[in-house]
Motif scaffolding. Structure first.
Motif, PDB file in Angstrom:
ATOM      1  N   SER A 284       0.795  -1.223   0.000  1.00  0.00           N
ATOM      2  CA  SER A 284       0.000   0.000   0.000  1.00  0.00           C
ATOM      3  C   SER A 284       0.827   1.271   0.000  1.00  0.00           C
ATOM      4  CB  SER A 284      -0.907   0.011   1.239  1.00  0.00           C
ATOM      5  OG  SER A 284      -0.121   0.055   2.414  1.00  0.00           O
ATOM      6  N   ASN A 285       2.133   1.151   0.362  1.00  0.00           N
ATOM      7  CA  ASN A 285       2.916   2.376   0.523  1.00  0.00           C
ATOM      8  C   ASN A 285       4.385   2.131   0.208  1.00  0.00           C
ATOM      9  OD1 ASN A 285       3.475   5.003   1.099  1.00  0.00           O
ATOM     10  ND2 ASN A 285       3.323   4.808   3.300  1.00  0.00           N
ATOM     11  N   GLN A 286       4.675   1.730  -1.029  1.00  0.00           N
ATOM     12  CA  GLN A 286       6.051   1.417  -1.395  1.00  0.00           C
ATOM     13  C   GLN A 286       6.954   2.637  -1.301  1.00  0.00           C
ATOM     14  OE1 GLN A 286       6.475  -0.649  -5.092  1.00  0.00           O
ATOM     15  NE2 GLN A 286       4.667  -1.894  -4.773  1.00  0.00           N
ATOM     16  N   PRO A 291      16.068   3.060   1.525  1.00  0.00           N
ATOM     17  CA  PRO A 291      17.231   2.186   1.612  1.00  0.00           C
ATOM     18  C   PRO A 291      18.331   2.821   2.444  1.00  0.00           C
ATOM     19  CG  PRO A 291      17.193   3.291  -0.509  1.00  0.00           C
ATOM     20  CD  PRO A 291      15.921   3.685   0.202  1.00  0.00           C
ATOM     21  N   SER A 292      18.969   2.008   3.281  1.00  0.00           N
ATOM     22  CA  SER A 292      20.077   2.505   4.088  1.00  0.00           C
ATOM     23  C   SER A 292      21.353   2.494   3.273  1.00  0.00           C
ATOM     24  CB  SER A 292      20.246   1.621   5.325  1.00  0.00           C
ATOM     25  OG  SER A 292      21.424   1.965   5.983  1.00  0.00           O
ATOM     26  N   LYS A 293      22.232   3.442   3.525  1.00  0.00           N
ATOM     27  CA  LYS A 293      23.501   3.517   2.800  1.00  0.00           C
ATOM     28  C   LYS A 293      24.644   2.889   3.585  1.00  0.00           C
ATOM     29  CE  LYS A 293      22.117   7.671   0.289  1.00  0.00           C
ATOM     30  NZ  LYS A 293      22.403   9.067   0.000  1.00  0.00           N
ATOM     31  N   LEU A 294      24.327   2.365   4.785  1.00  0.00           N
ATOM     32  CA  LEU A 294      25.374   1.729   5.558  1.00  0.00           C
ATOM     33  C   LEU A 294      25.807   0.438   4.898  1.00  0.00           C
ATOM     34  CD1 LEU A 294      24.384   2.130   9.285  1.00  0.00           C
ATOM     35  CD2 LEU A 294      26.276   3.180   8.084  1.00  0.00           C
ATOM     36  N   LYS A 354      15.601  -7.280   0.556  1.00  0.00           N
ATOM     37  CA  LYS A 354      16.782  -7.009  -0.270  1.00  0.00           C
ATOM     38  C   LYS A 354      16.372  -6.775  -1.722  1.00  0.00           C
ATOM     39  CE  LYS A 354      21.238  -6.807  -1.118  1.00  0.00           C
ATOM     40  NZ  LYS A 354      21.199  -6.598  -2.566  1.00  0.00           N
ATOM     41  N   ASN A 355      15.418  -7.555  -2.207  1.00  0.00           N
ATOM     42  CA  ASN A 355      14.942  -7.392  -3.574  1.00  0.00           C
ATOM     43  C   ASN A 355      14.264  -6.042  -3.759  1.00  0.00           C
ATOM     44  OD1 ASN A 355      14.273  -8.248  -6.287  1.00  0.00           O
ATOM     45  ND2 ASN A 355      12.196  -8.588  -5.556  1.00  0.00           N
ATOM     46  N   PHE A 356      13.434  -5.642  -2.758  1.00  0.00           N
ATOM     47  CA  PHE A 356      12.764  -4.343  -2.824  1.00  0.00           C
ATOM     48  C   PHE A 356      13.790  -3.209  -2.826  1.00  0.00           C
ATOM     49  CE2 PHE A 356       9.094  -6.421  -0.315  1.00  0.00           C
ATOM     50  CZ  PHE A 356       8.625  -7.022  -1.480  1.00  0.00           C
ATOM     51  N   GLU A 357      14.834  -3.361  -2.022  1.00  0.00           N
ATOM     52  CA  GLU A 357      15.856  -2.325  -1.928  1.00  0.00           C
ATOM     53  C   GLU A 357      16.578  -2.162  -3.270  1.00  0.00           C
ATOM     54  OE1 GLU A 357      18.741  -3.103   1.052  1.00  0.00           O
ATOM     55  OE2 GLU A 357      19.668  -1.124   0.897  1.00  0.00           O
ATOM     56  N   ILE A 360      14.314  -0.304  -5.701  1.00  0.00           N
ATOM     57  CA  ILE A 360      14.247   1.128  -5.415  1.00  0.00           C
ATOM     58  C   ILE A 360      15.535   1.819  -5.846  1.00  0.00           C
ATOM     59  CG2 ILE A 360      14.149   2.825  -3.530  1.00  0.00           C
ATOM     60  CD1 ILE A 360      12.281   0.879  -2.089  1.00  0.00           C
ATOM     61  N   HIS A 361      16.666   1.165  -5.616  1.00  0.00           N
ATOM     62  CA  HIS A 361      17.945   1.734  -6.026  1.00  0.00           C
ATOM     63  C   HIS A 361      17.971   1.930  -7.549  1.00  0.00           C
ATOM     64  CE1 HIS A 361      22.198   2.661  -5.928  1.00  0.00           C
ATOM     65  NE2 HIS A 361      22.424   1.712  -6.818  1.00  0.00           N
ATOM     66  N   THR A 362      17.460   0.934  -8.282  1.00  0.00           N
ATOM     67  CA  THR A 362      17.407   1.036  -9.737  1.00  0.00           C
ATOM     68  C   THR A 362      16.497   2.171 -10.185  1.00  0.00           C
ATOM     69  OG1 THR A 362      17.792  -1.346  -9.946  1.00  0.00           O
ATOM     70  CG2 THR A 362      16.858  -0.217 -11.861  1.00  0.00           C
ATOM     71  N   LEU A 363      15.351   2.318  -9.509  1.00  0.00           N
ATOM     72  CA  LEU A 363      14.429   3.405  -9.838  1.00  0.00           C
ATOM     73  C   LEU A 363      15.071   4.761  -9.612  1.00  0.00           C
ATOM     74  CD1 LEU A 363      11.080   2.023  -8.356  1.00  0.00           C
ATOM     75  CD2 LEU A 363      11.604   2.392 -10.765  1.00  0.00           C
TER      76      LEU A 363
END
Length: 372
Positions: A284-286, A291-294, A354-357, A360-363
């Motif tokens: 409902s709220n992607q 994503p964390s940068k650590l 991890k897949n969602f992250e 999002i990074h690709t987007l």
């Protein structure tokens, strides 16, 4: 390394690589370096002028050295660090703010990530350390006291992300086995501790003549020092004991008590509610996923409220006839299977995150290229 040199390691992720030397000394049980490293963390957390990255990386160090399970570290963190974490989380809860706004009311993207990481990491540490170290030297630990206090104040702990749930489970089981093989005695000046009483009930390590003593010890524990699962455990034990008084069937009581113990353990690791809540929130709220940068195993967090970790299912202990004993044993086996299933599901959830992250990074990269 000197105190200032250790503190410098927390100023950036590049400098943090130099902390490996400190961790090597700590692994060797170097008392001086261990205390100096933890004092550096205390100084950073107590100093209002410390940079957010310093607070995040110093907390990361504490998490990593606690994973070593070294007695010297466990004792020092209990004394020096955990009270500070409690103060931070109470302040965070009282303000009713979002984690991403912890370091600023109008944070940029970097501060949002650091705020999410800092609050999330501390919350997970308190939750896991309470599981690993509920008692120390026969008495309730500060880890347990702080956790119970935060629960009483309405704190809701997140699903595990910075910790590997399987490793948490493995050390919990190991600690439980070590506790079960240790001698069950109390010093004259030490009050009974819940986990020490429960470990005597685990595996039917009691005789008929022990029951009255165990019952009195459980009833002597103060409710304000117990969490909801412990209170329910005592209530279920009392029901089982009263049934035993009527039937005098000790074999039935043993089966019922093992079911009560397993139910208690099951609640600690019951993550189904957290998994379902996360999946609904993500669908409902992607856009709220940050994503964390650590580096070094750190991950991303949802920026909405921390999800509830505990399962509040109820259990009732009932009297059973001899014909029901096989069925009850089947129930015990099913509960063991359920624990393993939940841990597997949690592992799958981490892969989903991890897949969602990555998505999002690709987007973000695509958006940046379009803007350019």
């Amino acid at each position: 390394m000197k105190l200032d040199e250790i503190k410098k390691c927390f100023t950036s992720e590049n400098h943090y690589k130099e902390i490996k030397q400190v961790k090597d000394y700590i692994l060797q049980n170097n008392i001086e370096i261990t205390q100096r490293a933890l004092q550096a963390v205390v100084n950073i957390l107590d100093d209002s002028k410390s940079q957010p990255i310093q607070k995040v990386l110093s907390t990361r160090l504490v998490k990593e050295i606690m994973d070593f399970h070294i007695a010297l570290v466990i004792e020092n963190v209990q004394i020096k660090i955990i009270p500070i974490y409690e103060e931070i989380l109470i302040g965070y809860c009282n303000k009713g703010q979002k984690a991403k706004q912890y370091f600023s009311q109008q944070p940029d993207e970097q501060l949002m990530v650091l705020g999410n990481t800092f609050i999330r990491l501390i919350s997970e540490c308190v939750f896991v350390w309470n599981i690993w170290h509920p008692s120390i030297d026969g008495q309730q630990s500060e880890y347990s006291k702080v956790y119970n206090n935060l629960i009483a104040k309405g704190m809701q702990f997140p699903k595990l992300f910075y910790f590997n749930s399987q490793k948490v489970k493995e050390f919990y089981v190991y600690s439980k086995e070590q506790l079960s093989t240790s001698q069950f005695v109390y010093s004259n000046n030490i009050q009974p501790d819940f986990l020490y009483i429960k470990k005597r009930l685990d595996g039917n390590q009691f005789q008929k003549n022990d029951l009255i003593i165990i019952r009195n010890e459980l009833l002597s524990l103060k409710n304000n020092e117990l969490n909801p699962s412990q209170v329910k455990f005592i209530q279920n034990f009392e029901i089982a004991y009263k049934d035993y008084e009527k039937t005098q069937r000790f074999d039935e009581l043993q089966i019922t008590i093992q079911s009560i113990c397993l139910e208690f353990d099951d609640e600690v690791f019951d993550k189904q509610a957290a998994i379902d809540a996360f999946q609904k929130r993500y669908q409902s709220n992607q856009s709220n996923f940050t994503p964390s940068k650590l580096q070094g195993g750190a991950g991303g967090y949802s920026t909405d409220k921390i999800s509830q970790f505990y399962s509040h299912g109820s259990m009732s202990s009932q009297n059973s006839s001899p014909n029901d004993q096989k069925e009850q044993l089947k129930i015990l086996n099913e509960k063991n299977r359920r624990i393993e299933q939940l841990l597997l599901e949690n592992s799958l959830l981490q892969k989903q995150i991890k897949n969602f992250e990555d998505q999002i990074h690709t987007l973000k990269q695509n958006l940046s290229q379009n803007i350019e």
